[in-house]
Motif scaffolding. Structure first.
Motif, PDB file in Angstrom:
ATOM      1  N   THR A 138       0.831  -1.202   0.000  1.00 48.24           N
ATOM      2  CA  THR A 138       0.000   0.000   0.000  1.00 48.24           C
ATOM      3  C   THR A 138       0.867   1.253   0.000  1.00 48.24           C
ATOM      4  O   THR A 138       0.603   2.204  -0.749  1.00 48.24           O
ATOM      5  CB  THR A 138      -0.925   0.012   1.239  1.00 48.24           C
ATOM      6  N   HIS A 139       1.908   1.252   0.807  1.00 47.33           N
ATOM      7  CA  HIS A 139       2.825   2.388   0.874  1.00 47.33           C
ATOM      8  C   HIS A 139       3.499   2.617  -0.480  1.00 47.33           C
ATOM      9  O   HIS A 139       3.572   3.762  -0.959  1.00 47.33           O
ATOM     10  CB  HIS A 139       3.878   2.140   1.960  1.00 47.33           C
ATOM     11  N   ASP A 140       3.977   1.552  -1.102  1.00 44.34           N
ATOM     12  CA  ASP A 140       4.612   1.666  -2.423  1.00 44.34           C
ATOM     13  C   ASP A 140       3.628   2.181  -3.462  1.00 44.34           C
ATOM     14  O   ASP A 140       3.991   2.989  -4.324  1.00 44.34           O
ATOM     15  CB  ASP A 140       5.176   0.317  -2.870  1.00 44.34           C
ATOM     16  N   PHE A 141       2.384   1.718  -3.391  1.00 50.69           N
ATOM     17  CA  PHE A 141       1.366   2.162  -4.338  1.00 50.69           C
ATOM     18  C   PHE A 141       1.136   3.671  -4.206  1.00 50.69           C
ATOM     19  O   PHE A 141       1.131   4.391  -5.206  1.00 50.69           O
ATOM     20  CB  PHE A 141       0.051   1.422  -4.101  1.00 50.69           C
ATOM     21  N   TYR A 142       0.965   4.165  -2.996  1.00 49.40           N
ATOM     22  CA  TYR A 142       0.719   5.594  -2.806  1.00 49.40           C
ATOM     23  C   TYR A 142       1.936   6.435  -3.183  1.00 49.40           C
ATOM     24  O   TYR A 142       1.793   7.548  -3.690  1.00 49.40           O
ATOM     25  CB  TYR A 142       0.257   5.891  -1.379  1.00 49.40           C
ATOM     26  N   ARG A 143       3.139   5.909  -2.948  1.00 51.89           N
ATOM     27  CA  ARG A 143       4.339   6.617  -3.392  1.00 51.89           C
ATOM     28  C   ARG A 143       4.377   6.719  -4.908  1.00 51.89           C
ATOM     29  O   ARG A 143       4.743   7.756  -5.463  1.00 51.89           O
ATOM     30  CB  ARG A 143       5.594   5.900  -2.893  1.00 51.89           C
ATOM     31  N   GLU A 144       3.995   5.654  -5.586  1.00 44.36           N
ATOM     32  CA  GLU A 144       3.971   5.666  -7.049  1.00 44.36           C
ATOM     33  C   GLU A 144       2.921   6.648  -7.568  1.00 44.36           C
ATOM     34  O   GLU A 144       3.162   7.393  -8.525  1.00 44.36           O
ATOM     35  CB  GLU A 144       3.669   4.257  -7.576  1.00 44.36           C
ATOM     36  N   VAL A 145       1.746   6.673  -6.924  1.00 52.31           N
ATOM     37  CA  VAL A 145       0.699   7.622  -7.326  1.00 52.31           C
ATOM     38  C   VAL A 145       1.192   9.051  -7.146  1.00 52.31           C
ATOM     39  O   VAL A 145       1.012   9.899  -8.028  1.00 52.31           O
ATOM     40  CB  VAL A 145      -0.595   7.378  -6.522  1.00 52.31           C
ATOM     41  N   GLU A 146       1.819   9.331  -6.023  1.00 50.82           N
ATOM     42  CA  GLU A 146       2.339  10.677  -5.757  1.00 50.82           C
ATOM     43  C   GLU A 146       3.409  11.055  -6.785  1.00 50.82           C
ATOM     44  O   GLU A 146       3.414  12.174  -7.303  1.00 50.82           O
ATOM     45  CB  GLU A 146       2.923  10.734  -4.349  1.00 50.82           C
ATOM     46  N   TYR A 147       4.302  10.129  -7.093  1.00 49.74           N
ATOM     47  CA  TYR A 147       5.354  10.379  -8.077  1.00 49.74           C
ATOM     48  C   TYR A 147       4.750  10.703  -9.443  1.00 49.74           C
ATOM     49  O   TYR A 147       5.170  11.644 -10.108  1.00 49.74           O
ATOM     50  CB  TYR A 147       6.275   9.161  -8.179  1.00 49.74           C
ATOM     51  N   ARG A 148       3.741   9.937  -9.854  1.00 45.25           N
ATOM     52  CA  ARG A 148       3.129  10.164 -11.160  1.00 45.25           C
ATOM     53  C   ARG A 148       2.381  11.492 -11.211  1.00 45.25           C
ATOM     54  O   ARG A 148       2.395  12.172 -12.236  1.00 45.25           O
ATOM     55  CB  ARG A 148       2.193   9.014 -11.514  1.00 45.25           C
ATOM     56  N   GLU A 149       1.737  11.868 -10.114  1.00 39.01           N
ATOM     57  CA  GLU A 149       1.047  13.161 -10.078  1.00 39.01           C
ATOM     58  C   GLU A 149       2.049  14.312 -10.168  1.00 39.01           C
ATOM     59  O   GLU A 149       1.807  15.299 -10.870  1.00 39.01           O
ATOM     60  CB  GLU A 149       0.207  13.284  -8.812  1.00 39.01           C
TER      61      GLU A 149
END
Length: 74
Positions: free
Chosen positions: A25-36
């Motif tokens: 979950t943490h990795d997923f949210y980090r990836e979402v933040e990076y893409r945004e």
């Protein structure tokens, strides 16, 4: 006694699953933040580039006053 040991062994495995789920979950949210952030930067970059292109076209149409003073005499 063997049931207590079995309970301890089984009790530790779900904790590992919880941490694995947390990590995913943490990795997923980090990836979402990076893409945004990348999307936001890309939008800013393309808007700035377009503005610079328009300004360059405008400058090319202006009279080159400095060139008048810098011409070589033959």
């Amino acid at each position: 006694m063997s049931q207590k040991i079995l309970r301890i062994i089984l009790g530790t495995q779900p904790a590992a699953e919880v941490f694995a789920t947390y990590r995913a979950t943490h990795d997923f949210y980090r990836e979402v933040e990076y893409r945004e952030e990348l999307k936001s930067y890309s939008e800013w970059y393309y808007m700035t580039a377009e503005s610079n292109r328009k300004e360059l076209q405008k400058m090319r149409g202006d009279i080159n006053i400095f060139g008048w003073f810098n011409r070589r005499k033959r």
